[in-house]
Every structure is written in C-alpha cells, then in structure tokens.
Design a protein around this motif. Structure first.
Motif, mmCIF file in Angstrom:
data_model
loop_
_atom_site.group_PDB
_atom_site.id
_atom_site.type_symbol
_atom_site.label_atom_id
_atom_site.label_comp_id
_atom_site.label_asym_id
_atom_site.label_seq_id
_atom_site.Cartn_x
_atom_site.Cartn_y
_atom_site.Cartn_z
ATOM 1 N N ASP A 200 10.830 -22.783 20.303
ATOM 2 C CA ASP A 200 11.402 -23.341 21.684
ATOM 3 C C ASP A 200 10.067 -24.249 22.111
ATOM 4 O O ASP A 200 10.632 -25.162 22.813
ATOM 5 N N GLU A 201 8.991 -24.257 21.919
ATOM 6 C CA GLU A 201 8.114 -25.008 22.199
ATOM 7 C C GLU A 201 7.878 -26.240 21.550
ATOM 8 O O GLU A 201 7.900 -27.319 21.872
ATOM 9 N N LEU A 202 8.332 -26.375 20.234
ATOM 10 C CA LEU A 202 8.426 -27.570 19.221
ATOM 11 C C LEU A 202 9.837 -28.375 20.288
ATOM 12 O O LEU A 202 9.740 -29.696 20.164
ATOM 13 N N ALA A 203 10.967 -27.651 20.442
ATOM 14 C CA ALA A 203 11.874 -28.204 21.179
ATOM 15 C C ALA A 203 11.743 -28.800 22.507
ATOM 16 O O ALA A 203 12.073 -29.978 22.914
ATOM 17 N N ALA A 204 10.693 -28.056 23.231
ATOM 18 C CA ALA A 204 10.171 -28.545 24.695
ATOM 19 C C ALA A 204 9.482 -29.754 24.255
ATOM 20 O O ALA A 204 9.445 -30.765 25.212
ATOM 21 N N VAL A 205 8.538 -30.113 23.242
ATOM 22 C CA VAL A 205 7.727 -31.160 23.259
ATOM 23 C C VAL A 205 8.758 -32.221 22.905
ATOM 24 O O VAL A 205 8.463 -33.422 23.563
ATOM 25 N N LEU A 206 9.652 -32.229 21.983
ATOM 26 C CA LEU A 206 10.600 -33.465 21.762
ATOM 27 C C LEU A 206 11.372 -33.591 23.301
ATOM 28 O O LEU A 206 11.683 -34.944 23.402
ATOM 29 N N LYS A 207 11.675 -32.624 23.991
ATOM 30 C CA LYS A 207 12.373 -33.097 25.189
ATOM 31 C C LYS A 207 11.480 -33.664 26.350
ATOM 32 O O LYS A 207 11.658 -34.560 26.934
ATOM 33 N N ASP A 208 10.380 -32.856 26.325
ATOM 34 C CA ASP A 208 9.292 -33.310 27.708
ATOM 35 C C ASP A 208 8.382 -34.753 27.235
ATOM 36 O O ASP A 208 7.903 -35.173 28.060
ATOM 37 N N LEU A 209 8.179 -34.939 25.958
ATOM 38 C CA LEU A 209 7.266 -35.774 25.712
ATOM 39 C C LEU A 209 7.817 -36.693 24.408
ATOM 40 O O LEU A 209 7.286 -36.389 23.450
ATOM 41 N N PRO A 210 8.776 -37.577 24.877
ATOM 42 C CA PRO A 210 9.386 -38.094 23.968
ATOM 43 C C PRO A 210 8.394 -39.088 23.216
ATOM 44 O O PRO A 210 7.254 -39.583 23.533
ATOM 45 N N GLY A 211 8.654 -39.360 21.762
ATOM 46 C CA GLY A 211 7.713 -40.303 20.896
ATOM 47 C C GLY A 211 6.975 -39.558 20.056
ATOM 48 O O GLY A 211 6.137 -40.119 19.357
ATOM 49 N N HIS A 212 7.055 -38.212 20.196
ATOM 50 C CA HIS A 212 6.035 -37.362 19.330
ATOM 51 C C HIS A 212 6.870 -36.647 18.232
ATOM 52 O O HIS A 212 6.318 -35.337 17.640
#
Length: 482
Positions: A200-212
C-alpha cells in the motif's frame, strides 16, 4: 572669510540652487537588494525598516513552505515592486543633494551586487544539487539522493526554493519507501498484514509522488530478491498473498511473476516441515495445494507432493485410529462404535490375521501370541470383545444341597457366550458381528461356588463351563484365521 564660489550657504533656499530628486538608478538598485537601501538613500528610514521586515517574513515563508513555487512568485513580485517603487520615489522626492549621484550609485551597487551575485551562485549550487538528486532518482538510488539533498542549506533553499523543493519531494519519497521496505522485510516472515501495508505504501508513493517509479522498483526488487526465504512455510504464506493480490495496474503487478517460480517448491518444503512437526492436516493441505495450483511445476516435484499427500493422509488416519482406540485394552474403546480406517494396514485375507483385542480380556489374554499384534501399525483386525453371558447348555448334573440333602440340586453347565465385533483396520469395515461360544469341561465331581449369605443355600442353577486354552482358541480361530 570668503566662502568658495561652489559652496551653497545653508540659508539659501532649495529653489535658489535648483533642488532635484535623488538618482533613480541608485534608489532602484538599492531596493533591488531587498534590503531597503534605496529608501535609506531617500532618507525614509521607517519605510526601509518596514520593507526589510516584510522581506524577512517572505523569505522565511519561502524557505519553509511546501508550496515554494507560489512564494517564490510572491518574493519576485515583491522585489519588482520595491525596485519600481524606489524608481518612482526617486523621481518625485526633491531634496538638497548632499551626496553626489556617483556616490549614491556606488553605495547601491556595493550592496545590491553582492546580494544578486550571491543569489546567482546559490541558485547555481541548487541546480548542481538538483542534478545529483535527479540522477539518483532516475537510477533508483535513495542513498545517493539523500546524500545529495543533504547538501542543501538555507542559502540554496532561499535562492531557488522550487528547485530544492524537488529534492525535498524525493527525500519524502525515500523516507516513505524506507518504511515500506521495512514492512516488506517483516512480511517475508509470513506476516501478510505487513505485506499489505508495504505494498500500500509503495502504491501511495507512485500516486502521491510521481517521478519516483525507479525508486519504487528498487524497493520492490529488494523484496523480491528475498524470495524464497529460508523457511518454506514463510515463503508459501508470502506467495499465497501475492497470488491473491488484486492487480493495481502499475509496476507493482510484476511481483506476481515470482509466484509460479517460487511457490511450488515452497509448498512442498512447507509440507515437509509440517510433517516433521506432526501437523498432518496442514501438511496435506500444502502438498495438495501444490498439485492443484501448479500441476506443471515438474514431475519430480509433483511426485514428491503426491507422496507427501499419501504420507500425511496415513499419518492422519493413524492418529485418528490411535485416538479412538485409546490407551486401555480392558475396556471397549470409542473405535468399537465409531471405527476409522488406516489405509497402510494389511488387508484381511486368507491365513492368520493379526489383531488387537479390546474389551473383556479374561479369555483373549490366553490366545496365541502369533494372533496378537504388538502395535496398530502391525495389525490387520481390531477385535472388540463384549461382556460374557451364558450360552447354550452343555450338560445338567445334580449336586448335593446341604440345606436339603434329600433334594439334590440340578446345575446346568453352559458355554461362555461373548459378543464380538471384528473390523478390518485397512478399511474400517465391520467384517464380523457375532457371538462366539467357548466350550469347556462340565460336571466336575466337586463343584465350587460362592455363597453370599451365612447359610449355604446350595449351588447355583447354572454355571459356565471350564474352558481349556484349546477351547478358547477354537472359539476365536474363525475370526483370526481365514
């Protein structure tokens, strides 16, 4: 004493000496430093102090705000407004010039140039740091990104807040990814709750912080490299979770590819470990899962799984049989009313079939040792022996009645009738439900009996025959020998 021709007496009015405004270039340049120097050149100390405080507040907000791009625009507008305002005031602020224009410009330039030069150098430094962070981000290296962003201090942050904010976003992404990696590492121990939290945290990073994406890939790769773990059952738990995970339609879905490569061997290994721990039911479930879900995993693995299913099934059957037989042999166990099979037992066939005898052991204890199994794993039959009763009459003989000697007492000698149930252990099937009768000697010259009163009222009307070992064997032989 005469004054020089170029001196202007203090008593001469401004209009007499051609009073003019201050130099606009000097005032505008002084204000361009954001320090209010232009206002000081105009003699407006209050305005200079107020604008300086406003500048300090704006720069503080610029350095601490999450929306640094907007505040940088505000600071830029403030800088333009101060510069333009200084230019405007210099045109309209008339006073006696006590300082030459050149001196004003030199003072303004001496203050503004270092400020502007420092701002340029700091922006250059911010750009250099951002390039390092970007390279680290594109390569998926959080350690390098954090190291690079660690070089950012208040100078570059004030000079180019939006640019340094990009690095701050990467720092936030790396910190969240570190937390996700910790959860995924915990998840490798079979903790599916930690697995869910990590993904869930990996998915949240993809969604909230594009480019990573690359950094997320690196974190995911680290988790996948941990499979298979040293504990097969932990690996099986992880692959079960990954197999049941709903696709998220992003880079995390590639984790499903590790399942068919890892799960089959893990399931069989887990079954082996559970067999060693005598957890037969769970072991059989894992072996069967391998056969059902991964039929194409290879012949060797499939053969091992099938063998595991059989071994676990036999172990479960044996445990059930032992439980229902109990530990005592002189009472009728639960097995006698609720039989169970043990598929590894030998079939009931011609010849001598070894048996385990339960119930009344008054007579079964005199059977040949070759008929009796020493353990359930060596038995063919389970024989449940009920309570004896009187069978058919063999003979009737008169005996003296001491209470009334003139009237002899007739005594019937009857066979020993015993209800018997015989189960084939291999199938748990009832093969015999009968009542055997044990023959024996009758009408002895002297009849011994027990009286329960102080007066001997004579012998009982019926007694059991006295069986020899051969008589007992003859009665049971039809059950054991086929």
């Amino acid at each position: 004493m005469d004054q020089p021709p170029y001196a202007v007496p203090d008593s001469v009015p401004d209009s007499a000496v051609g009073a003019r405004p201050h130099d606009p270039y000097a005032v505008a340049l002084g204000n361009a430093s954001l320090l209010g120097v232009g206002y000081l050149l105009l003699g407006r100390r209050g305005t200079a102090a107020v604008t300086f405080l406003v500048t300090v507040v704006l720069l503080s907000l610029l350095g601490s705000s999450q929306r640094s791009g907007r505040f940088e625009l505000v600071v830029l507008l403030w800088w333009a407004a101060m510069t333009a305002h200084g230019w405007y005031l210099a045109h309209g602020w008339a006073t006696r010039r006590r300082m030459p224009v050149r001196a004003q410009r030199l003072i303004a330039l001496a203050v503004a140039l270092p400020v502007l030069l420092a701002a340029g150098l700091l922006r250059l430094d911010a750009s250099r740091i951002e390039h390092r962070v970007t390279d680290a981000r594109l390569s998926g290296d959080c350690a390098k990104a954090l190291d690079a962003q660690g070089d950012v201090w208040s100078g570059p942050r004030l000079a180019d807040a939006p640019l340094t904010a990009h690095g701050d976003r990467t720092v936030r992404a790396c910190r969240r990814l570190a937390a996700a990696e910790h959860q995924l590492t915990t998840g490798l121990s079979g903790d599916t709750h930690a697995l869910a939290t990590g993904f869930d945290e990996l998915a949240a990073v993809l969604k909230d912080l594009p480019g990573h994406q690359k950094m997320v890939d690196t974190a995911l790769d680290g988790f996948l490299r941990g499979l298979p773990t040293k504990v097969p059952c932990d690996t099986a738990a992880v692959t079960d979770w990954l197999r049941g995970r709903r696709p998220s339609r992003n880079g995390l879905d590639r984790s499903a590819a590790v399942v068919p490569r890892t799960a089959p061997a893990a399931l069989v290994g887990c079954g082996d470990d559970l067999m060693s721990a005598k957890e037969w039911a769970r072991a059989r479930t894992r072996y069967q899962q391998q056969l059902d879900q991964y039929p194409d995993a290879g012949r060797a693995l499939a053969a091992k799984a099938r063998g595991g299913v059989r071994q676990a099934t036999l172990a479960l059957e044996l445990a059930t049989v032992r439980d229902r037989l109990g530990t005592s042999t002189d009472t009728e166990p639960a097995y006698c009313s609720k039989p169970a099979k043990y598929s590894a037992a030998a079939p009931y066939r011609k010849g001598t079939n070894r048996a385990l005898f339960y119930g009344d052991d008054e007579y079964t204890g005199r059977l040949p040792a070759s008929w009796q199994a020493t353990d359930v794993t060596k038995a063919v039959l389970i024989v449940c022996v009920g309570t004896k009763d009187y069978g058919t009459t063999v003979a009737t003989c008169p005996y003296e009645n001491k209470l009334m000697p003139q009237f002899p007492q007739d005594v019937k000698f009857r066979r020993i009738a015993i209800p018997v149930k015989v189960y084939e252990l291999r199938t748990g099937r009832l093969v015999t439900d009968t009542k055997i009768q044990i023959d024996g000697g009758s009408c002895p010259r002297r009849l011994e009996y027990t009286t329960y009163t102080s007066i001997d009222i004579g012998p009982p009307s019926e007694v059991y025959v006295t069986p020899a070992t051969s008589d007992i064997r003859a009665a049971f032989t039809s059950l054991i020998n086929r």
